[in-house]
Design an enzyme around this catalytic site. Structure first.
Site, PDB file in Angstrom:
ATOM      1  N   LYS A 150       0.811  -1.214   0.000  1.00 46.01           N
ATOM      2  CA  LYS A 150       0.000   0.000   0.000  1.00 46.01           C
ATOM      3  C   LYS A 150       0.845   1.265   0.000  1.00 46.01           C
ATOM      4  CE  LYS A 150      -0.722   0.609   4.968  1.00 46.01           C
ATOM      5  NZ  LYS A 150       0.061   1.848   5.023  1.00 46.01           N
ATOM      6  N   THR A 151       1.955   1.268   0.750  1.00 41.13           N
ATOM      7  CA  THR A 151       2.814   2.458   0.766  1.00 41.13           C
ATOM      8  C   THR A 151       3.407   2.697  -0.620  1.00 41.13           C
ATOM      9  OG1 THR A 151       3.364   2.024   3.082  1.00 41.13           O
ATOM     10  CG2 THR A 151       4.794   3.544   1.888  1.00 41.13           C
TER      11      THR A 151
ATOM     12  N   ASP B 284      -3.658   7.859   4.303  1.00 39.66           N
ATOM     13  CA  ASP B 284      -3.137   6.518   4.588  1.00 39.66           C
ATOM     14  C   ASP B 284      -3.840   5.955   5.825  1.00 39.66           C
ATOM     15  OD1 ASP B 284      -1.581   4.266   4.387  1.00 39.66           O
ATOM     16  OD2 ASP B 284       0.194   5.157   5.312  1.00 39.66           O
ATOM     17  N   GLU B 285      -3.939   4.621   5.931  1.00 42.15           N
ATOM     18  CA  GLU B 285      -4.538   3.944   7.091  1.00 42.15           C
ATOM     19  C   GLU B 285      -5.927   4.512   7.404  1.00 42.15           C
ATOM     20  OE1 GLU B 285      -3.183   1.357   8.114  1.00 42.15           O
ATOM     21  OE2 GLU B 285      -1.001   1.501   8.043  1.00 42.15           O
TER      22      GLU B 285
ATOM     23  N   GLN C 259      -7.803  -4.688   9.205  1.00 42.89           N
ATOM     24  CA  GLN C 259      -6.786  -4.296  10.186  1.00 42.89           C
ATOM     25  C   GLN C 259      -7.231  -3.096  11.025  1.00 42.89           C
ATOM     26  OE1 GLN C 259      -2.532  -4.726   8.919  1.00 42.89           O
ATOM     27  NE2 GLN C 259      -3.398  -4.931   6.871  1.00 42.89           N
TER      28      GLN C 259
ATOM     29  N   ARG D 106       1.662 -10.907  10.255  1.00 39.09           N
ATOM     30  CA  ARG D 106       2.993 -10.336  10.463  1.00 39.09           C
ATOM     31  C   ARG D 106       4.072 -11.339  10.057  1.00 39.09           C
ATOM     32  NH1 ARG D 106       1.668  -6.114   9.457  1.00 39.09           N
ATOM     33  NH2 ARG D 106      -0.307  -7.161   9.074  1.00 39.09           N
TER      34      ARG D 106
END
Length: 740
Positions: free
Chosen positions: A32-33, A217-218, A248, A600
């Site tokens: 995503k980044t 973002d997020e 998330q 993770r």
């Protein structure tokens, strides 16, 4: 050649969709980044002026990383982009515009401690008892009011109890003092811009002209105020791009509202949605296992992660005898995996639901001389609430320890301020007496006021009582009684914030540590325990370098990745937390947290749970987490750790986990089970098979759920959370509980 050639097909589509509202649903490890930075670079290459781009993040690290990546793609012009956290960006706007709200541009930003100090001053001015009304609780409520955009007057009108009324009164004076001091707190940095834009439409118009493209973002972590700010800024051009993963969303306790993302299409007609489902991080086995868990949530945006990576090893679920065996199993596995996979320790992470769980893990790592670092917190024995509790225990052994005494003389608050403490130290120096001896000494004379003298005398009497009892009470009884009488637990419970409740659980975990220590060292005293703790506290993990195992909560792990991950404490009441079971929304957030933890892991995921563990100083038999049953068994390998032990080791530990009275002893079994079976316990209450999480019926209290058990000795007990009267501790042989 376009810079977008570096993206996969779906990433490229998302980066190319520049106009209108866009939502990019970016699964874990899907880049995503990367998409966000390439999208911004593409905007600039498409002749959009950098200063017309606003990118909002939740951490400074994310903002710096974004700017760095963009500069590589488009050069120095990226410096003109407005990119930063919500708080930093709107603080920048307020510096420019705050005079319209009656502030000067050099206003001070108060952090949490500054804010709390001012609240205390306000309470003193209003003559509000800080013993009766916790300043931290009032601070938390003021913050919630601001995030709900409630003014002090509106908060007062909405007050439904005495604490709410007092909070509204403090809130009003607090805001007046802030403005007089030309200061804003963190919440003001978001609340004040909303006020600014609503009161001054011409200023809002100026920022409509400034920001042609807004990227967030997020987005799943945004709260109500952030949602409104975004809508205000994009109301004219509608060029809003949000990136996030609803699976998330794990920060509702901070005010995050998942509906912001779930309702994005409804709130933004004509929006385009792109799903990034290719995961570049994990093996297919790990992803498939995580997908099988998260699919049980109903409130979500449909998607399914996949990867081009290898299938990989199955997820290993280790069933352990108890929490000590769980910690030791993790340490042994780290040693094995490090050798077999040729991995440095920095590639290992141990994740837990609550900070209190780190204690047994730290102990095992330390005994094996394995370096570790804690992310998002401090080592267990270095946490403030633990050091406060240990200071009280230290005074029982050595009341002349002035450092421990002064640390807790006003913890929790008793009205003994720094001035009084300075006077005590000065008098101690002049008289030769210890500070403790002075607490009830006539030598105080007129040094302190009568009220203060009474408080000091009461503190002295409390400590003298436990000094005299230390030889007649067990270590766990002494610790429980002393810590309870100090008021530490009560004050943290009344504060009732996520942070205070976590600190309260840490103190209870300390009692568990002391209980376990005394059982393992029958001849040891309190001094021995304190010495062991002191040696533990001397280890400076910051000198261990980068090659260390990482310990952290599941919340702190979001956004990170490791080659090998351990998720611990997968038991009902711990994960999911008991408090989450009262609502469907709470349980679904816990499941999202499970998904975050699982994703993770890059190459190997271990999940552990224990048959019993000490909780709050009591031995409890645990029920495995429902989340384990939701993992597709085709992706799981299950082991029972205790069966790998020697018979002697198993019998030694198992004997301490069951009541002495049982139908047959473990010594009669060829294959002793490492887990206490009901058949091996007393049959005095055979109509009930007690287990944590079991729903029961009591003839007087009605329906309830068992939340803790102590089956040792001849009088097994259960703590039951009843729907009608709350928690009750009952003797099972008299309670006549019936299973529902």
């Amino acid at each position: 050649m376009s810079i977008l050639d570096d993206l996969n097909p779906e990433q490229r589509k998302a980066a190319e969709a520049l106009e209108g509202p866009v939502m990019i649903v970016a699964g874990a490890g899907s880049g995503k980044t990367r998409v966000l930075t390439y999208r911004i670079a593409h905007l600039i290459q498409s002749s959009v002026r950098p200063e017309n781009v606003l990118a909002l993040t939740f951490t400074n690290k994310a903002a710096v990383e974004m700017k760095t990546r963009i500069s590589v793609l488009v050069g120095q012009q990226s410096a003109r982009i407005w990119a930063g956290t919500f708080h930093s960006i709107f603080a920048r706007i307020l510096r420019i515009e705050c005079e319209h709200l009656g502030y000067s541009r050099n206003f001070t930003i108060y952090d949490t401690d500054d804010s709390l100090a001012l609240i205390r001053l306000v309470m003193n001015g209003l003559k509000l008892s800080q013993q009766e009304f916790s300043p931290q609780a009032i601070q938390s409520r003021i913050s919630r009011s601001k995030n709900a955009l409630l003014t002090p007057r509106e908060a007062h009108a909405a007050a439904a109890d005495l604490l709410s009324e007092r909070t509204a009164t403090v809130y009003s004076e607090y805001q007046r003092r802030l403005k007089k001091n030309n200061a804003m707190d963190f919440d003001d940095l978001l609340w004040k811009p909303v006020e600014l834009f609503r009161r001054f439409p011409d200023i809002l118009e100026r920022y409509h002209h400034r920001f042609h493209y807004v990227l967030v973002d997020e987005y799943q972590d945004t709260n109500r105020v952030q949602y409104l700010l975004i809508r205000e800024l994009t109301a004219q051009r509608k060029n809003l791009c949000v990136v996030g993963d609803d699976a998330q969303s794990i920060y509702s306790f901070r005010g995050a509202d998942l509906r912001n993302m779930l309702d994005f299409e409804r709130d933004n007609p004509g929006c385009r949605v792109f799903r990034l489902e290719q995961n570049y991080r994990s093996t297919q086995s790990i992803l498939s296992a995580a997908n099988s868990v998260i699919k049980n949530n109903t409130a979500q945006i449909p998607k399914r992660l996949w990867t081009g990576n290898e299938a990989g090893d199955p997820v290993t679920v280790d069933r352990c005898i108890d929490d000590r065996e769980e910690a030791q199993r993790i340490v042994t596995t780290i040693e094995e995996e490090s050798h077999c996979r040729k991995l440095d320790l920095k590639h290992f992470a141990v994740l837990y639901r609550t900070n209190a769980q780190s204690r047994t893990l730290e102990d095992s790592l330390r005994r094996s001389s394995i370096p570790y670092v804690i992310v998002g917190g401090v080592a267990f024995y270095k946490r403030k609430e633990i050091k406060d509790s240990i200071a009280y225990l230290t005074l029982v052994v050595n009341p002349h320890d002035a450092g421990s005494l002064l640390r807790v003389l006003n913890v929790p608050p008793r009205g003994i301020g720094e001035t009084t403490q300075a006077k005590l130290v000065s008098l101690s120096t002049r008289s030769g007496l210890s500070v403790f001896e002075l607490l009830n000494s006539p030598m105080l004379g007129d040094t302190v006021q009568d009220r203060t003298r009474r408080v000091l005398k009461a503190f002295s009497a409390m400590m003298k009582k436990y000094i005299s009892l230390k030889e007649t009470m067990s270590l766990s009884e002494l610790a429980r009684a002393l810590i309870d009488e100090t008021g530490l637990l009560t004050s943290l419970k009344e504060e009732n914030t996520p942070e205070s409740l976590a600190r309260r659980e840490n103190i209870q975990e300390l009692v568990s540590a002391l209980t376990e220590f005394s059982e393992q060292n029958r001849e040891a005293g309190l001094q021995d325990f304190l010495q062991e703790v002191a040696l533990m506290s001397d280890i400076d993990t910051t000198d261990l370098g980068r090659n260390a195992v990482t310990l952290m909560t599941l919340h702190a792990a979001k956004g990170l990745e490791f080659q090998v991950v351990f998720m611990t404490g997968l038991e009902e009441g711990i994960f999911p937390l008991s408090s989450s079971l009262s609502s469907a929304e709470g349980l679904e957030e816990e499941r999202r947290l499970m998904y975050v933890g699982m994703t993770r892991a890059m190459r190997k995921l271990y999940i552990t749970h224990a048959g019993s563990r000490y909780r709050f100083g009591e031995l409890s038999f645990m029920v495995r987490s429902r989340f384990l049953d939701e993992i597709d068994p085709s992706f799981v390998q299950t082991t029972e750790v205790g069966r790998r032990q020697s018979n002697a080791a198993r019998m030694s530990r198992s004997a301490s986990l069951v009541p002495p009275k049982r139908k047959r002893g473990y010594e009669d079994l060829k294959e002793p089970s490492p887990f206490p079976a009901y058949e091996d316990e007393s049959q005095e209450h055979e109509e009930l098979k007690p287990a944590i999480g079991l729903r029961v019926l009591h003839e007087s209290f009605g329906r309830g759920r068992i939340v803790a058990l102590d089956l040792r000795g001849g009088n097994p007990r259960a703590v039951v959370d009843f729907e009608s009267v709350g928690r009750k501790q009952l003797l099972l042989k008299f309670a006549k509980l019936k299973t529902l």
